[in-house]
Design a protein around this motif. Structure first.
Motif, PDB file in Angstrom:
ATOM      1  N   ALA A   9       0.811  -1.223   0.000  1.00 20.88           N
ATOM      2  CA  ALA A   9       0.000   0.000   0.000  1.00 20.88           C
ATOM      3  C   ALA A   9       0.847   1.277   0.000  1.00 20.88           C
ATOM      4  O   ALA A   9       0.472   2.266  -0.616  1.00 20.88           O
ATOM      5  CB  ALA A   9      -0.939  -0.010   1.191  1.00 20.88           C
ATOM      6  N   ASP A  10       1.999   1.276   0.666  1.00 24.25           N
ATOM      7  CA  ASP A  10       2.818   2.494   0.770  1.00 24.25           C
ATOM      8  C   ASP A  10       3.877   2.614  -0.326  1.00 24.25           C
ATOM      9  O   ASP A  10       4.688   3.535  -0.309  1.00 24.25           O
ATOM     10  CB  ASP A  10       3.483   2.571   2.144  1.00 24.25           C
ATOM     11  N   GLU A  11       3.864   1.705  -1.295  1.00 25.52           N
ATOM     12  CA  GLU A  11       4.845   1.750  -2.377  1.00 25.52           C
ATOM     13  C   GLU A  11       4.228   2.391  -3.620  1.00 25.52           C
ATOM     14  O   GLU A  11       3.040   2.239  -3.876  1.00 25.52           O
ATOM     15  CB  GLU A  11       5.332   0.342  -2.717  1.00 25.52           C
ATOM     16  N   GLU A  12       5.057   3.082  -4.370  1.00 22.64           N
ATOM     17  CA  GLU A  12       4.578   3.764  -5.568  1.00 22.64           C
ATOM     18  C   GLU A  12       4.971   3.000  -6.829  1.00 22.64           C
ATOM     19  O   GLU A  12       5.630   3.533  -7.702  1.00 22.64           O
ATOM     20  CB  GLU A  12       5.132   5.185  -5.603  1.00 22.64           C
ATOM     21  N   ILE A  13       4.538   1.765  -6.906  1.00 26.88           N
ATOM     22  CA  ILE A  13       4.806   0.944  -8.087  1.00 26.88           C
ATOM     23  C   ILE A  13       3.565   1.019  -8.958  1.00 26.88           C
ATOM     24  O   ILE A  13       2.478   0.624  -8.538  1.00 26.88           O
ATOM     25  CB  ILE A  13       5.115  -0.513  -7.697  1.00 26.88           C
ATOM     26  N   GLU A  14       3.728   1.538 -10.166  1.00 24.32           N
ATOM     27  CA  GLU A  14       2.574   1.712 -11.042  1.00 24.32           C
ATOM     28  C   GLU A  14       2.269   0.482 -11.868  1.00 24.32           C
ATOM     29  O   GLU A  14       1.107   0.147 -12.091  1.00 24.32           O
ATOM     30  CB  GLU A  14       2.793   2.916 -11.959  1.00 24.32           C
ATOM     31  N   VAL A  15       3.294  -0.180 -12.361  1.00 17.32           N
ATOM     32  CA  VAL A  15       3.065  -1.322 -13.231  1.00 17.32           C
ATOM     33  C   VAL A  15       4.285  -2.234 -13.215  1.00 17.32           C
ATOM     34  O   VAL A  15       5.410  -1.777 -13.040  1.00 17.32           O
ATOM     35  CB  VAL A  15       2.755  -0.858 -14.683  1.00 17.32           C
ATOM     36  N   VAL A  16       4.030  -3.528 -13.351  1.00 20.13           N
ATOM     37  CA  VAL A  16       5.102  -4.504 -13.555  1.00 20.13           C
ATOM     38  C   VAL A  16       4.774  -5.258 -14.833  1.00 20.13           C
ATOM     39  O   VAL A  16       3.601  -5.462 -15.164  1.00 20.13           O
ATOM     40  CB  VAL A  16       5.264  -5.476 -12.369  1.00 20.13           C
ATOM     41  N   ARG A  17       5.826  -5.614 -15.569  1.00 21.91           N
ATOM     42  CA  ARG A  17       5.584  -6.313 -16.826  1.00 21.91           C
ATOM     43  C   ARG A  17       6.837  -7.044 -17.262  1.00 21.91           C
ATOM     44  O   ARG A  17       7.943  -6.709 -16.848  1.00 21.91           O
ATOM     45  CB  ARG A  17       5.149  -5.345 -17.913  1.00 21.91           C
ATOM     46  N   TRP A  18       6.637  -8.040 -18.100  1.00 19.64           N
ATOM     47  CA  TRP A  18       7.734  -8.735 -18.752  1.00 19.64           C
ATOM     48  C   TRP A  18       8.124  -7.920 -19.981  1.00 19.64           C
ATOM     49  O   TRP A  18       7.267  -7.291 -20.594  1.00 19.64           O
ATOM     50  CB  TRP A  18       7.293 -10.130 -19.201  1.00 19.64           C
ATOM     51  N   VAL A  19       9.387  -7.931 -20.332  1.00 17.69           N
ATOM     52  CA  VAL A  19       9.854  -7.201 -21.513  1.00 17.69           C
ATOM     53  C   VAL A  19      10.705  -8.119 -22.383  1.00 17.69           C
ATOM     54  O   VAL A  19      11.324  -9.062 -21.898  1.00 17.69           O
ATOM     55  CB  VAL A  19      10.671  -5.938 -21.133  1.00 17.69           C
ATOM     56  N   ASP A  20      10.707  -7.811 -23.685  1.00 12.69           N
ATOM     57  CA  ASP A  20      11.561  -8.555 -24.613  1.00 12.69           C
ATOM     58  C   ASP A  20      12.956  -7.958 -24.686  1.00 12.69           C
ATOM     59  O   ASP A  20      13.928  -8.653 -24.959  1.00 12.69           O
ATOM     60  CB  ASP A  20      10.945  -8.563 -26.016  1.00 12.69           C
ATOM     61  N   ASP A  21      13.054  -6.655 -24.466  1.00 10.37           N
ATOM     62  CA  ASP A  21      14.330  -5.932 -24.447  1.00 10.37           C
ATOM     63  C   ASP A  21      14.363  -5.047 -23.206  1.00 10.37           C
ATOM     64  O   ASP A  21      13.340  -4.487 -22.822  1.00 10.37           O
ATOM     65  CB  ASP A  21      14.468  -5.052 -25.696  1.00 10.37           C
ATOM     66  N   ILE A  22      15.537  -4.917 -22.617  1.00 13.03           N
ATOM     67  CA  ILE A  22      15.676  -4.052 -21.443  1.00 13.03           C
ATOM     68  C   ILE A  22      15.577  -2.602 -21.920  1.00 13.03           C
ATOM     69  O   ILE A  22      16.391  -2.169 -22.739  1.00 13.03           O
ATOM     70  CB  ILE A  22      17.012  -4.306 -20.715  1.00 13.03           C
ATOM     71  N   PRO A  23      14.583  -1.833 -21.434  1.00 10.98           N
ATOM     72  CA  PRO A  23      14.424  -0.446 -21.877  1.00 10.98           C
ATOM     73  C   PRO A  23      15.688   0.384 -21.627  1.00 10.98           C
ATOM     74  O   PRO A  23      16.425   0.153 -20.658  1.00 10.98           O
ATOM     75  CB  PRO A  23      13.253   0.072 -21.036  1.00 10.98           C
ATOM     76  N   ALA A  24      15.925   1.344 -22.492  1.00  9.07           N
ATOM     77  CA  ALA A  24      17.137   2.171 -22.421  1.00  9.07           C
ATOM     78  C   ALA A  24      17.252   2.932 -21.107  1.00  9.07           C
ATOM     79  O   ALA A  24      18.358   3.193 -20.638  1.00  9.07           O
ATOM     80  CB  ALA A  24      17.173   3.138 -23.597  1.00  9.07           C
ATOM     81  N   ASP A  25      16.128   3.288 -20.483  1.00 12.46           N
ATOM     82  CA  ASP A  25      16.172   4.078 -19.251  1.00 12.46           C
ATOM     83  C   ASP A  25      16.074   3.224 -17.983  1.00 12.46           C
ATOM     84  O   ASP A  25      15.772   3.724 -16.907  1.00 12.46           O
ATOM     85  CB  ASP A  25      15.076   5.144 -19.253  1.00 12.46           C
TER      86      ASP A  25
END
Length: 109
Positions: A77-93
């Motif tokens: 509840a106190d964490e600011e995690i908006e979304v989790v997802r699997w990715v095919d490539d590690i995003p640049a940022d």
């Protein structure tokens, strides 16, 4: 600014083993249960502010997920995690992207 990175957390002070902490933190933040594997690296971060210094160390572990279904309501509840997802490539940022690519090599997925 959005911070993208691996799930993270801490070993609880009450008899929490590192492998159990990996599974607990991933369940809390992503809904995934995992079988923790080898430790790949330990990253040292130092924060400095107004003359004070605080050091954190983060261990990066390989892990095998029990399922691929992530939660629609990540984090506590106190964490600011908006979304989790699997990715095919590690995003640049992604935080520590270069280290992740080095550790995982060409066949990281």
């Amino acid at each position: 600014r959005v911070n993208r990175g691996l799930p993270a957390g801490s070993v609880e002070a009450t008899d929490d083993e590192p492998r159990a902490a990996v599974d607990r933190e991933l369940r809390e933040e992503t809904g995934l249960g995992v079988e923790p594997g080898e430790r790949l690296a330990v990253v040292r971060n130092v924060l400095r502010h107004d003359g004070a210094e605080r050091e954190f160390r983060f261990a990066i572990h390989r892990a095998t997920a029990e399922t691929t279904r992530v939660t629609d309501e990540p984090g506590l509840a106190d964490e600011e995690i908006e979304v989790v997802r699997w990715v095919d490539d590690i995003p640049a940022d992604t935080l520590d992207r270069d280290l992740l690519l080095e550790l995982l090599g060409d066949g990281w997925c």
